[in-house]
Structure formats: C-alpha cells, structure tokens
Design a protein around this motif. Structure first.
Motif, PDB file in Angstrom:
ATOM      1  N   GLY A 218       0.806  -1.218   0.000  1.00  0.00           N
ATOM      2  CA  GLY A 218       0.000   0.000   0.000  1.00  0.00           C
ATOM      3  C   GLY A 218       0.837   1.264   0.000  1.00  0.00           C
ATOM      4  O   GLY A 218       0.324   2.347   0.283  1.00  0.00           O
ATOM      5  N   LYS A 219       2.129   1.122  -0.310  1.00  0.00           N
ATOM      6  CA  LYS A 219       3.060   2.246  -0.440  1.00  0.00           C
ATOM      7  C   LYS A 219       3.231   2.996   0.884  1.00  0.00           C
ATOM      8  O   LYS A 219       3.233   4.216   0.937  1.00  0.00           O
ATOM      9  N   THR A 220       3.378   2.221   1.949  1.00  0.00           N
ATOM     10  CA  THR A 220       3.629   2.763   3.272  1.00  0.00           C
ATOM     11  C   THR A 220       5.055   2.431   3.678  1.00  0.00           C
ATOM     12  O   THR A 220       5.497   1.292   3.531  1.00  0.00           O
ATOM     13  N   ILE A 221       5.752   3.432   4.207  1.00  0.00           N
ATOM     14  CA  ILE A 221       7.170   3.310   4.538  1.00  0.00           C
ATOM     15  C   ILE A 221       7.339   3.266   6.054  1.00  0.00           C
ATOM     16  O   ILE A 221       6.858   4.170   6.748  1.00  0.00           O
ATOM     17  N   PRO A 222       8.001   2.247   6.589  1.00  0.00           N
ATOM     18  CA  PRO A 222       8.162   2.188   8.045  1.00  0.00           C
ATOM     19  C   PRO A 222       9.204   3.175   8.560  1.00  0.00           C
ATOM     20  O   PRO A 222      10.288   3.303   7.983  1.00  0.00           O
ATOM     21  N   VAL A 223       8.841   3.883   9.609  1.00  0.00           N
ATOM     22  CA  VAL A 223       9.789   4.763  10.298  1.00  0.00           C
ATOM     23  C   VAL A 223       9.734   4.462  11.781  1.00  0.00           C
ATOM     24  O   VAL A 223       8.711   4.029  12.310  1.00  0.00           O
ATOM     25  N   ILE A 224      10.855   4.687  12.433  1.00  0.00           N
ATOM     26  CA  ILE A 224      10.952   4.457  13.864  1.00  0.00           C
ATOM     27  C   ILE A 224      10.878   5.791  14.583  1.00  0.00           C
ATOM     28  O   ILE A 224      11.754   6.647  14.410  1.00  0.00           O
ATOM     29  N   ARG A 225       9.823   5.980  15.349  1.00  0.00           N
ATOM     30  CA  ARG A 225       9.680   7.230  16.081  1.00  0.00           C
ATOM     31  C   ARG A 225      10.788   7.349  17.129  1.00  0.00           C
ATOM     32  O   ARG A 225      11.040   6.421  17.894  1.00  0.00           O
ATOM     33  N   GLY A 226      11.452   8.498  17.119  1.00  0.00           N
ATOM     34  CA  GLY A 226      12.546   8.733  18.051  1.00  0.00           C
ATOM     35  C   GLY A 226      13.904   8.365  17.505  1.00  0.00           C
ATOM     36  O   GLY A 226      14.919   8.599  18.168  1.00  0.00           O
ATOM     37  N   ALA A 227      13.942   7.818  16.279  1.00  0.00           N
ATOM     38  CA  ALA A 227      15.216   7.400  15.690  1.00  0.00           C
ATOM     39  C   ALA A 227      15.877   8.500  14.874  1.00  0.00           C
ATOM     40  O   ALA A 227      16.915   8.278  14.268  1.00  0.00           O
ATOM     41  N   GLY A 228      15.264   9.672  14.826  1.00  0.00           N
ATOM     42  CA  GLY A 228      15.906  10.796  14.159  1.00  0.00           C
ATOM     43  C   GLY A 228      15.595  10.902  12.684  1.00  0.00           C
ATOM     44  O   GLY A 228      14.924  10.054  12.093  1.00  0.00           O
ATOM     45  N   VAL A 229      16.117  11.962  12.081  1.00  0.00           N
ATOM     46  CA  VAL A 229      15.808  12.262  10.681  1.00  0.00           C
ATOM     47  C   VAL A 229      16.647  11.433   9.717  1.00  0.00           C
ATOM     48  O   VAL A 229      16.313  11.346   8.527  1.00  0.00           O
ATOM     49  N   TYR A 230      17.733  10.840  10.212  1.00  0.00           N
ATOM     50  CA  TYR A 230      18.593  10.024   9.352  1.00  0.00           C
ATOM     51  C   TYR A 230      18.396   8.555   9.700  1.00  0.00           C
ATOM     52  O   TYR A 230      19.114   7.985  10.514  1.00  0.00           O
ATOM     53  N   GLN A 231      17.379   7.984   9.112  1.00  0.00           N
ATOM     54  CA  GLN A 231      17.096   6.565   9.274  1.00  0.00           C
ATOM     55  C   GLN A 231      16.627   6.032   7.935  1.00  0.00           C
ATOM     56  O   GLN A 231      16.310   6.796   7.015  1.00  0.00           O
ATOM     57  N   ARG A 232      16.573   4.727   7.825  1.00  0.00           N
ATOM     58  CA  ARG A 232      16.319   4.115   6.523  1.00  0.00           C
ATOM     59  C   ARG A 232      14.984   4.550   5.921  1.00  0.00           C
ATOM     60  O   ARG A 232      14.893   4.803   4.711  1.00  0.00           O
ATOM     61  N   GLY A 233      13.954   4.650   6.752  1.00  0.00           N
ATOM     62  CA  GLY A 233      12.653   5.055   6.231  1.00  0.00           C
ATOM     63  C   GLY A 233      12.665   6.445   5.641  1.00  0.00           C
ATOM     64  O   GLY A 233      12.069   6.707   4.592  1.00  0.00           O
ATOM     65  N   MET A 234      13.365   7.369   6.307  1.00  0.00           N
ATOM     66  CA  MET A 234      13.448   8.735   5.791  1.00  0.00           C
ATOM     67  C   MET A 234      14.311   8.794   4.531  1.00  0.00           C
ATOM     68  O   MET A 234      14.023   9.567   3.610  1.00  0.00           O
ATOM     69  N   ASP A 235      15.348   7.993   4.483  1.00  0.00           N
ATOM     70  CA  ASP A 235      16.156   7.919   3.255  1.00  0.00           C
ATOM     71  C   ASP A 235      15.303   7.423   2.092  1.00  0.00           C
ATOM     72  O   ASP A 235      15.429   7.916   0.958  1.00  0.00           O
ATOM     73  N   PHE A 236      14.440   6.447   2.375  1.00  0.00           N
ATOM     74  CA  PHE A 236      13.566   5.911   1.332  1.00  0.00           C
ATOM     75  C   PHE A 236      12.599   6.991   0.848  1.00  0.00           C
ATOM     76  O   PHE A 236      12.358   7.129  -0.361  1.00  0.00           O
ATOM     77  N   CYS A 237      12.039   7.765   1.791  1.00  0.00           N
ATOM     78  CA  CYS A 237      11.150   8.859   1.409  1.00  0.00           C
ATOM     79  C   CYS A 237      11.864   9.848   0.498  1.00  0.00           C
ATOM     80  O   CYS A 237      11.299  10.300  -0.511  1.00  0.00           O
TER      81      CYS A 237
END
Length: 269
Positions: free
Chosen positions: A123-142
C-alpha cells in the motif's frame, strides 16, 4: 541508530529499483485500488465530506512538471485519516498505484508482523521508527521517492493527536526532506476536521457512517527562496531543517481556525 531500535526485516524493494520489481508492482496494483475503492465508498457514500480548494491538490497531481516531487502534510486526528482522506480524489487517482501517495507510518503499529508489513508495504507505506531521528532508513527511502518525482504524504505531528486543541510541534524529518530534495518540491498543507467521529479514538475502534468531515486545502508553500539561502545564510543542516519545519508549521496551523469555521457554517448553521 538512536534508541538501539531497528527494522530487522525491511518490507520494501530498494527504492532505486522499485519500478523493476514486477511482483511487488503487481501486488501494489491490487492493494492500492482495493483500498482506494473503500476510501471512495467511505468518503462519497457513507459519510458527508466537504472539501474546500480541492482543485489545488488535483492540479498538483495532474499538472506538475515531470520529475517534480509533491509533498502533502496535514493534521492527524484518526487512524483512518489515511486512507479515507484520499477518497476525495478522482477515480483515476485512487485506482492508479503509480499515481497514489507514498506515506510514512510507525513501524511498531503498522509493521508488527509479516502479514501487516507486506500489506502496508504494498500500500506504499514506509516504516519509520519514532525517536530514531531524521537520518534513518525510512526517511532515506522517502527522500529517494521524492527525488524520483513521486508524491509523499506526511503527518508531521508524528502521531494521532487525540486532543484537538493540543499543540504538537512538527517533527523535523519533513524539513530534512525538503532541504535535501534535488528539485524543490511542491508542498501542499491541508487541515481536516471530523475524522475522529468516523473512527473514534476509543475502543472498540469501529468505523461509523453518517459522519460529517470538512477538509480545507491550503495554497502550496514555495520553498525556493529559502532553499536558495542555504549556502549563504542557513549553513548547518539543523538550521535548515528548523527553518523549513517552522514555515510548514506556521502555514499548516493557520488552516485550523478556517477549517473549524467552515465546518460550523456547513453543518451547524
């Protein structure tokens, strides 16, 4: 990674190769329209949804220059905000998995087991970890998706705000993405009211029908000038993120009282 928490099984294909994963594309082309049909049903038939300035979003979806990324941001009042809010789009949007948005979601809510992970990923949803900061795999994917000219939606409050009048400072991840996009994205804020009556934030968490929702879409926010100042005035990455996030926060929260007024005028007058 801050907090020591990681996503052990990444559910998405590599962002730079996602168009070549035919099996994933097939699955997404089934999930997106299925959810889109339910969203249209909820928005158009089972509830009353009033949208102001809808043409702003439609124009951005249909007519933005090729390769230009689109970011939408809004408040978060219900776990049903996404996908039901997208029921305001045309059928040609909700049935097309290539057009429809990407979005970020908390990995500890939407990706708790393999079945959930696969469904939300398709469904085109990207997992992010709350509290893991702006430099994490989910944000890189975005960021990769934006650089490919895609549409990405964010709930920058970072969680469902169950207290409507509670001020939640927006997360800086959105600032990083806008600052680092290769092409300045089109950024459209909007505010909605009434979604927590469609799916209340209390047990048994069952959707209701016959509810009234108001959506007010704001004008696109132009970050061209701010991005041009990066090299001379806003030199640090932290400063860049803060300046951009503050501007989004200001513009987004200005939509709140307008939406509340329109909601009252439409449904309580």
């Amino acid at each position: 990674m801050p907090g020591g928490e990681q996503i052990t099984r990444w559910p998405l294909p590599p962002s730079n190769k996602i168009q070549n994963f035919s099996l994933w594309q097939l699955g997404s082309s089934l999930v997106i329209p299925a959810v889109g049909i339910l969203s249209k049903l909820m928005a158009d038939w089972l509830n009353t949804v009033t949208v102001h300035n809808r043409e702003i979003l439609i124009d951005a979806l249909d007519n933005r220059p090729k390769g230009t990324p689109l970011i939408t941001v809004c408040n978060h009042h219900s776990c049903l905000d996404d996908p039901m809010l997208w029921g305001i789009l045309d059928w040609r949007h909700v049935l097309n998995s290539r057009i429809m948005r990407w979005t970020a979601a908390a990995h500890d809510i939407c990706f708790t087991n393999d079945w959930h992970a696969q469904f939300f990923a398709l469904g085109k949803t990207i997992p992010v970890i709350r509290g893991a900061g702006v430099y994490q795999r989910g944000m890189d994917f975005c960021l990769d998706r934006l650089n490919a000219g895609a549409w990405v939606h964010f709930f920058p409050e970072g969680k469902v705000n169950m207290a409507k009048n509670e001020f939640i400072r927006l997360k800086w991840g959105i600032g990083r993405l806008i600052a680092e996009c290769k092409i300045c994205p089109i950024v459209i804020p909007f505010w909605h009211l009434g979604m927590d009556s469609v799916l209340p934030n209390v047990e048994p968490y069952r959707p209701k029908i016959g509810q009234k929702v108001t959506i007010y879409i704001g004008n696109p926010i132009d970050f061209t000038i701010i991005r041009d100042k990066f090299s001379s005035e806003y030199k640090s990455a932290v400063k860049r993120r803060k300046v951009i996030t503050d501007k989004i926060q200001e513009q987004l929260f200005q939509l709140k009282p307008v939406t509340e007024r329109l909601h009252v005028e439409r449904y309580q007058s």
